[in-house]
Design a protein around this motif. Structure first.
Motif, PDB file in Angstrom:
ATOM      1  N   GLY A 106     108.709 -63.901  72.010  1.00 27.97           N
ATOM      2  CA  GLY A 106     109.818 -62.978  72.237  1.00 27.97           C
ATOM      3  C   GLY A 106     109.598 -61.686  71.476  1.00 27.97           C
ATOM      4  O   GLY A 106     108.582 -61.490  70.790  1.00 27.97           O
ATOM      5  N   GLY A 107     110.549 -60.779  71.584  1.00 27.99           N
ATOM      6  CA  GLY A 107     110.430 -59.509  70.882  1.00 27.99           C
ATOM      7  C   GLY A 107     109.190 -58.759  71.321  1.00 27.99           C
ATOM      8  O   GLY A 107     108.928 -58.596  72.518  1.00 27.99           O
ATOM      9  N   ARG A 108     108.414 -58.308  70.355  1.00 28.04           N
ATOM     10  CA  ARG A 108     107.194 -57.539  70.629  1.00 28.04           C
ATOM     11  C   ARG A 108     105.939 -58.401  70.655  1.00 28.04           C
ATOM     12  O   ARG A 108     104.824 -57.886  70.583  1.00 28.04           O
ATOM     13  CB  ARG A 108     107.036 -56.431  69.593  1.00 28.04           C
ATOM     14  N   SER A 109     106.110 -59.719  70.736  1.00 29.21           N
ATOM     15  CA  SER A 109     104.958 -60.623  70.699  1.00 29.21           C
ATOM     16  C   SER A 109     104.121 -60.579  71.963  1.00 29.21           C
ATOM     17  O   SER A 109     102.975 -61.029  71.974  1.00 29.21           O
ATOM     18  CB  SER A 109     105.434 -62.060  70.471  1.00 29.21           C
ATOM     19  N   GLY A 110     104.694 -60.078  73.066  1.00 29.84           N
ATOM     20  CA  GLY A 110     103.998 -60.111  74.346  1.00 29.84           C
ATOM     21  C   GLY A 110     104.174 -61.398  75.106  1.00 29.84           C
ATOM     22  O   GLY A 110     103.612 -61.566  76.184  1.00 29.84           O
ATOM     23  N   TRP A 111     104.963 -62.310  74.558  1.00 28.86           N
ATOM     24  CA  TRP A 111     105.317 -63.573  75.207  1.00 28.86           C
ATOM     25  C   TRP A 111     106.828 -63.577  75.457  1.00 28.86           C
ATOM     26  O   TRP A 111     107.608 -63.735  74.510  1.00 28.86           O
ATOM     27  CB  TRP A 111     104.976 -64.771  74.328  1.00 28.86           C
ATOM     28  N   GLN A 112     107.247 -63.384  76.696  1.00 29.49           N
ATOM     29  CA  GLN A 112     108.665 -63.457  77.038  1.00 29.49           C
ATOM     30  C   GLN A 112     108.916 -64.778  77.758  1.00 29.49           C
ATOM     31  O   GLN A 112     108.412 -64.999  78.863  1.00 29.49           O
ATOM     32  CB  GLN A 112     109.082 -62.295  77.944  1.00 29.49           C
ATOM     33  N   ALA A 113     109.684 -65.656  77.136  1.00 22.89           N
ATOM     34  CA  ALA A 113     109.918 -66.979  77.711  1.00 22.89           C
ATOM     35  C   ALA A 113     110.831 -66.869  78.923  1.00 22.89           C
ATOM     36  O   ALA A 113     111.958 -66.376  78.825  1.00 22.89           O
ATOM     37  CB  ALA A 113     110.540 -67.905  76.667  1.00 22.89           C
ATOM     38  N   VAL A 114     110.331 -67.344  80.063  1.00 18.58           N
ATOM     39  CA  VAL A 114     111.104 -67.340  81.315  1.00 18.58           C
ATOM     40  C   VAL A 114     110.901 -68.685  82.021  1.00 18.58           C
ATOM     41  O   VAL A 114     110.273 -68.763  83.076  1.00 18.58           O
ATOM     42  CB  VAL A 114     110.702 -66.166  82.238  1.00 18.58           C
ATOM     43  N   PRO A 115     111.391 -69.778  81.441  1.00 12.05           N
ATOM     44  CA  PRO A 115     111.192 -71.076  82.092  1.00 12.05           C
ATOM     45  C   PRO A 115     111.679 -71.051  83.536  1.00 12.05           C
ATOM     46  O   PRO A 115     112.759 -70.538  83.840  1.00 12.05           O
ATOM     47  CB  PRO A 115     112.051 -72.018  81.234  1.00 12.05           C
ATOM     48  N   VAL A 116     110.848 -71.602  84.419  1.00 13.71           N
ATOM     49  CA  VAL A 116     111.168 -71.657  85.846  1.00 13.71           C
ATOM     50  C   VAL A 116     111.701 -73.061  86.141  1.00 13.71           C
ATOM     51  O   VAL A 116     111.035 -74.052  85.844  1.00 13.71           O
ATOM     52  CB  VAL A 116     109.932 -71.332  86.701  1.00 13.71           C
ATOM     53  N   ILE A 117     112.890 -73.131  86.718  1.00 16.74           N
ATOM     54  CA  ILE A 117     113.599 -74.399  86.850  1.00 16.74           C
ATOM     55  C   ILE A 117     113.991 -74.633  88.303  1.00 16.74           C
ATOM     56  O   ILE A 117     114.494 -73.730  88.974  1.00 16.74           O
ATOM     57  CB  ILE A 117     114.864 -74.413  85.964  1.00 16.74           C
ATOM     58  N   VAL A 118     113.754 -75.849  88.772  1.00 18.52           N
ATOM     59  CA  VAL A 118     114.291 -76.316  90.051  1.00 18.52           C
ATOM     60  C   VAL A 118     115.352 -77.357  89.724  1.00 18.52           C
ATOM     61  O   VAL A 118     115.067 -78.358  89.054  1.00 18.52           O
ATOM     62  CB  VAL A 118     113.188 -76.933  90.934  1.00 18.52           C
ATOM     63  N   ASP A 119     116.576 -77.111  90.153  1.00 19.22           N
ATOM     64  CA  ASP A 119     117.673 -78.044  89.876  1.00 19.22           C
ATOM     65  C   ASP A 119     117.722 -79.153  90.918  1.00 19.22           C
ATOM     66  O   ASP A 119     117.413 -78.941  92.095  1.00 19.22           O
ATOM     67  CB  ASP A 119     119.008 -77.303  89.852  1.00 19.22           C
ATOM     68  N   GLY A 120     118.118 -80.335  90.456  1.00 21.93           N
ATOM     69  CA  GLY A 120     118.277 -81.473  91.351  1.00 21.93           C
ATOM     70  C   GLY A 120     119.648 -81.494  91.986  1.00 21.93           C
ATOM     71  O   GLY A 120     120.520 -80.662  91.698  1.00 21.93           O
ATOM     72  N   ALA A 121     119.847 -82.476  92.852  1.00 21.38           N
ATOM     73  CA  ALA A 121     121.132 -82.597  93.544  1.00 21.38           C
ATOM     74  C   ALA A 121     122.272 -82.859  92.577  1.00 21.38           C
ATOM     75  O   ALA A 121     123.432 -82.560  92.886  1.00 21.38           O
ATOM     76  CB  ALA A 121     121.049 -83.726  94.572  1.00 21.38           C
ATOM     77  N   ASP A 122     121.950 -83.386  91.386  1.00 23.39           N
ATOM     78  CA  ASP A 122     122.991 -83.663  90.398  1.00 23.39           C
ATOM     79  C   ASP A 122     123.321 -82.455  89.530  1.00 23.39           C
ATOM     80  O   ASP A 122     124.118 -82.544  88.599  1.00 23.39           O
ATOM     81  CB  ASP A 122     122.587 -84.840  89.514  1.00 23.39           C
TER      82      ASP A 122
END
Length: 383
Positions: free
Chosen positions: A52-68
């Motif tokens: 995060g910040g100026r590290s060059g790594w921006q966390a953007v987890p990609v999520i597929v939600d289930g029927a629940d």
């Protein structure tokens, strides 16, 4: 990067970091085998400011939600503005893309930051959600005008999922120690040639002369121990990378949230730590991560990082030791070459063709090297 995306029947959600996902939901997808994929480890990177910040790594987890309504599948994804801290080197690809007039960055990295440890890159509570998750990663790249997506250090069993989606597969090499049912370190030595067995015994004796070696986990690791290790880590990090990737706060954080999965091995002279190696304990592997020292002692690196790790793995009944990236010097210590894998999604047709040709030619060289190195292990012939 904006949040959200969709492709036909696939809906994709981008979370604002790992820490924004409920720990139970994340770990239900990640499982308990690999500590680096746990919510505790990945969120510690964020809370400590290591990503995060100026590290060059921006966390953007990609999520597929289930029927629940809960996550059925998650990819630990990061928007990257550089190629540092990945251990699968694509700097040549970036240079070629730039010379052709394109922007290689930002790109999407599906990985554990700063951690060349193989494991699942599709975290699946519902295995049937894997194709949807891969399609979601592709949609993120295309809808946000990213150059590419890269899933690095993929568990071998997940490779077919990426191959079925048409991602390019790249092969690399690490050195792992395999526990062939050894009850003691001497049992392991007995499997080696006489010359190598004598060399290791000589190394170990020289390394520990005048020192005390201690193994610490959980509450036995206090701030004083983390302060000592931080000095070691800074020294190694500044020499290898120019600056350490991890902040001091990260170590306190993992000690607090997952200390039972941490193994800190320290060498002490007259009660004062002079060197240390940090390991994480998985369900079937010991993972060596960082090492450093404030005093030059011959063979102490081998002792703390390799031999003490073998001792710990045998004592815990673990199947292997993974001692990190690179290092042909590990061969003489009983660590053998094993393949590692990454997968790459490149939507630009021309660039994809060039990279496909590169990885095809590179694989032939990598596999030839693995075969050659495999003949150089210290085991008795026929072992």
């Amino acid at each position: 990067m904006t949040r959200g995306g969709a492709t036909d029947s696939v809906s994709v959600r981008l979370a604002d970091g790992v820490a924004s996902v409920h720990p139970a939901d994340w770990d239900a997808c990640a499982g308990a085998d690999n500590p680096f994929l746990s919510h505790a480890f990945l969120s510690a990177l964020e809370r400590s400011g290591s990503v995060g910040g100026r590290s060059g790594w921006q966390a953007v987890p990609v999520i597929v939600d289930g029927a629940d309504g809960r996550p059925a599948a998650i990819a630990p994804a990061y928007a990257k503005s550089h190629s540092q801290g990945e251990y699968v080197f694509d700097h040549g690809w970036a240079d070629a893309w730039t010379r052709a007039g394109g922007n290689y960055y930002p790109k999407l990295q599906i990985a554990v930051p700063f951690t060349p440890v193989p494991g699942p890159r599709l975290l699946l509570r519902d295995p049937g959600a894997a194709p949807a998750l891969i399609a979601g990663l592709e949609a993120v790249v295309e809808q946000h005008d990213l150059s590419s997506a890269h899933a690095t250090f993929i568990a071998p069993e997940q490779l077919p999922l990426f191959e079925a989606a048409g991602w390019l597969v790249r092969e690399g090499t690490q050195f792992h120690w395999a526990n062939d049912g050894y009850a003691t370190f001497d049992d392991f030595l007995a499997a080696l040639s006489s010359r190598k067995r004598k060399a290791i015994r000589k190394e170990r004796a020289a390394a520990v002369e005048g020192l005390e070696i201690v193994h610490l986990s959980g509450d036995a690791i206090g701030e004083a121990e983390w302060d000592a290790f931080w000095r070691f880590y800074q020294d190694t990090g500044s020499r290898k990378w120019g600056r350490p990737y991890l902040t001091r706060a990260f170590f306190t954080e993992i000690g607090r949230t997952m200390g039972d999965r941490v193994l800190l091995i320290l060498a002490k002279r007259r009660g004062r730590p002079i060197a240390g190696a940090l390991n994480l304990v998985g369900a079937d592997a010991l993972y060596g991560r960082y090492w450093g020292s404030t005093e030059e002692v011959p063979f102490l690196h081998f002792e703390l990082c390799y031999y003490q790790a073998i001792d710990a793995a045998i004592a815990r009944g673990l199947a292997r030791v993974e001692a990190g990236a690179q290092g042909e010097h590990k061969l003489a210590r009983g660590y053998a070459p094993v393949p590692t894998w990454s997968a790459h999604y490149i939507p630009d047709a021309g660039f994809r063709r060039a990279v496909a040709d590169f990885v095809r030619r590179e694989r032939a060289s990598v596999e030839a090297d693995q075969a050659f190195l495999g003949e150089m292990t210290p085991f008795k012939k026929g072992q």
